[in-house]
Write an enzyme that holds these catalytic residues in place. Structure first.
Site, PDB file in Angstrom:
ATOM      1  N   ASP A 263      40.685  42.939  36.036  1.00 38.81           N
ATOM      2  CA  ASP A 263      39.396  43.068  35.425  1.00 38.81           C
ATOM      3  C   ASP A 263      39.336  43.819  34.109  1.00 38.81           C
ATOM      4  OD1 ASP A 263      36.003  43.158  36.505  1.00 38.81           O
ATOM      5  OD2 ASP A 263      36.544  44.782  34.913  1.00 38.81           O
TER       6      ASP A 263
ATOM      7  N   ASP B 277      34.682  38.551  33.361  1.00 41.58           N
ATOM      8  CA  ASP B 277      36.068  39.122  32.786  1.00 41.58           C
ATOM      9  C   ASP B 277      36.925  39.202  33.848  1.00 41.58           C
ATOM     10  OD1 ASP B 277      34.523  41.170  33.840  1.00 41.58           O
ATOM     11  OD2 ASP B 277      34.901  42.213  31.726  1.00 41.58           O
TER      12      ASP B 277
END
Ligand code: C2E
Ligand code: CA
Ligand code: CA
Length: 661
Positions: free
Chosen positions: A269, A312
């Site tokens: 992440d 993301d």
């Protein structure tokens, strides 16, 4: 060269269209199926011929010629049997050569057979002639039928048999043969006609088959395209979430079947992606995500697959990861790859990534569980080890279990309004006089015991309970605070996850108005983390509070990310120096200097400064020396209940509670 049908059937060497090729292949296929049987029949016929005419004919005719024929046909028989056995798709050159050969060999054979039948009969009787010719003609008939997919050749065969026989019959002078000749000729015409019809039907079948195949091909292509779209992340071109789940299921299956070694799943992440998107726009954000995908793929190499789960968040299946050390090594390589700056259209962006791993080392794992565990490890990395790698361990799961238990209990506690407010004095450091009270939440659960706010507040934030909890607590806090002397202010905490929610200021203000509580007696404590989460929203909420006349304190100063610049930018009224600085005020020169500079900044900005967690008298003295005006801590008092706070101010709690009710 055989011209079968002008459009479809020419066996030429020039490049063939797909349809033409399909037709020729099917012609060849048919021949492979019928020719072995045909040659076998011809060989048997030849043998019968030889035996039947053995006594009446010379050896050269009865033996040598049949032996040549026999040898040739045996070779052809073997050839076609082998072609049949070999399989369905011979090379196009072989097919072309076979068809070319057939197109002249078969008519020549038919001609030779009829010659064989005719020649001996010039001296024979009618019966012999009839039998011999009948047999030859029947063989020609069967041959012509068998190769009806090559129409010209099949016509040539029937003509090569019928014409010599008919001429011979006509020349024989036997009137009994005339009707027979007529029958031969009529039947031959009929065969030619039926063969032409059969061939047309054959061609039409091939065309419709070909169209169907092509249509199926198009559908198949469309399906493959749709599948590719459904399984690919359109932005990065990486496999998407669905594809990742499928691959993970497959990897688990292979591992369960002992076909592969233990492997690992990682979730990466990005930290700091949102600001890039917000500041530089989505175009830059997209380009960064594409490059992140490329860098992760490059770091992973051929060890597995990288997918984009969305936003993301990227996921990885890494093969041959046997233990935590392997995982940490790989994880750090992956996150390291994200550290170099991203140069996109003159923009330089900085990013980092956190990575959570779950090892699959035992049989029977479930993909959803593996991902949840990797997610837990990621959560730990993000909260405790940002920018690095964490590998899932059992105690993480226990924490989650405990967390979900707390969440269940919290729901009930909030709806029963069981969570209480306590109040801790805030004093003027010099006079030690109480000037305000900070409201602190307290939850005592029958089974869980005393659950600290540091535990249940984040859970309330994550489970969407924070608004309801805060509003309940604020109502309670204001109800108590109204009973205090009017110069005592109430300091109330708004958590990080709540400050950036919509309507937070509206809800707090409306409770304040309902309770008729003066805004200048209220302070709202916010943390640096809360502000950093969503600067814009935090700024707007703070502005709303300020407009209503409420003061804002920056809590836990020095523990978050904020810089002095942000403090200058936002309209704070007070800074609360965190306990960790207070702890070092007597012993550490460095800490003293930090506190001094914070106090200096507060003076410059004309805002108050408060030191938290003062436990000892010498800390109070030291802070006074440094110029700090306010303090809070066990030295002045721990948190107390609402009733106790009212009693503390020398007011009869019962009377006051009734008054405010
Ligand atoms: P905080 O706002 O910094 O609150 C101060 C914490 O330090 C309180 O812990 C308090 O009991 C403790 N404390 C005060 N003086 C001393 C001292 O001299 N020594 C020591 N060792 N500790 C001291 P508490 O009540 O456990 O709260 C912890 C944190 O939980 C708070 O930190 C605050 O961030 C949060 N919190 C507490 N109540 C609420 C609430 O009602 N709403 C929200 N959003 N957060 C709350
Ligand atoms: Ca506080
Ligand atoms: Ca604090």
């Amino acid at each position: 060269m055989v011209k079968l049908m002008p459009i479809y059937s020419s066996v030429s060497a020039r490049p063939l269209g797909k349809l033409r090729e399909a037709l020729i292949r099917e012609q060849h296929n048919m021949l492979r199926r019928v020719l072995p049987a045909l040659y076998a029949t011809m060989i048997i016929t030849l043998i019968i011929f030889s035996i039947s005419f053995e006594s009446t004919l010379p050896d050269w005719f009865n033996l040598y010629i049949p032996v040549i024929f026999f040898s040739f046909m045996s070779l052809r028989l073997v050839y076609w049997v082998r072609s049949l056995i070999k399989g369905p798709e011979p090379d196009m050159n072989i097919i072309r050569r076979d068809l070319r050969l057939i197109s002249w060999v078969t008519p020549v054979m038919a001609l030779s057979y009829s010659a064989l039948a005719i020649l001996p009969t010039t001296g024979g009787d009618t019966f012999q002639i009839t039998i011999a010719v009948l047999v030859v003609w029947c063989v020609a008939l069967i041959t012509s039928f068998s190769i009806s997919t090559l129409p010209i050749t099949s016509i040539a065969v029937i003509l090569c048999a019928t014409i010599p026989i008919s001429i011979n019959f006509a020349l024989h002078g036997n009137p009994n043969l005339v009707p027979l000749t007529t029958v031969f000729v009529s039947l031959s015409l009929l065969v030619i006609y039926t063969n032409t019809v059969t061939y047309r039907t054959f061609v039409e079948t091939i065309i419709s088959q070909w169209r169907l195949t092509r249509k199926n091909g198009v559908i198949e292509g469309q399906r493959a395209f749709a599948t590719r779209i459904a399984y690919t992340d359109t932005l990065t071109g990486l496999p998407n979430r669905r594809s990742f789940y499928d691959a993970l299921d497959d990897a688990i299956l292979q591992f369960n079947l002992k076909r592969t070694n233990p492997f690992a799943v990682a979730i990466v992440d990005l930290d700091g992606f949102k600001p890039i998107n917000d500041v530089h726009g989505h175009g830059t954000g997209d380009a960064v995500l594409i490059e992140v995908g490329e860098r992760l793929e490059e770091s992973l190499g051929d060890r597995g697959m990288v997918a984009r789960l969305g936003g993301d968040e990227f996921a990885i299946i890494a093969n041959d990861v046997i233990n935590s050390e392997d995982a940490i090594l790989l994880g750090n390589k992956l996150v390291e790859s994200l550290r170099p700056t991203f140069e996109i259209d003159m923009i330089t962006a900085h990013l980092s990534g956190s990575c959570g791993f779950c090892l699959v080392t035992e049989k029977g794992a479930k993909s959803s569980c593996v991902l949840e565990r990797a997610d837990l490890a990621l959560y730990k990395a993000k909260s405790e080890n940002r920018g690095y790698t964490e590998v899932f361990t059992k105690d993480m799961e226990e924490k989650v279990l405990q967390r979900s238990m707390i969440e269940q209990a919290l729901r009930i506690a909030i709806s029963n309004n069981d969570i209480e407010m306590q109040f801790q004095p805030i004093v003027d450091l010099k006079s030690q006089k109480i000037i305000g009270m900070e409201a602190l939440a307290r939850w005592d659960h029958a089974y869980l015991g005393s659950v600290p706010p540091s535990k249940f507040i984040p859970i309330a934030e994550h489970s969407g309970l924070i608004s309801e909890l805060t509003e309940n607590l604020f109502r309670k806090a204001v109800t108590t605070a109204k009973s205090w002397p009017s110069d005592i202010f109430l300091s109330f905490n708004i958590s990080a996850g709540h400050l950036t929610r919509q309507n937070v200021s509206m809800n707090i203000l409306s409770i304040m108005l309902q309770q008729n509580f003066s805004p200048n007696r209220l302070e709202i404590e916010v943390t640096e983390t809360a502000i950093m989460r969503n600067m814009e929203r935090a700024r707007a909420t703070i502005a709303n509070f300020k407009q209503a006349g409420i003061r804002i304190s920056l809590d836990d100063f020095g523990t978050g990310y904020s810089s002095m610049n942000q403090v200058r930018e936002l309209p704070f009224d007070k800074i609360k120096i965190d306990k960790s600085f207070t702890d070092g005020v007597c012993d550490s020169e460095r800490t003293r200097n930090v506190i001094l500079s914070v106090i200096g900044m507060c003076k410059n900005l004309n805002i108050s400064c408060l030191a938290e967690g003062i436990e000892r008298e010498e800390q109070r003295q030291a802070l006074i020396e440094l110029g700090c005006g306010m303090g809070q801590g066990y030295l002045f008092g721990k948190s107390m209940s609402g009733e106790e706070s009212i009693e503390l101010f020398g007011i009869d709690a019962d009377v006051e509670q009734k008054k405010s009710a």
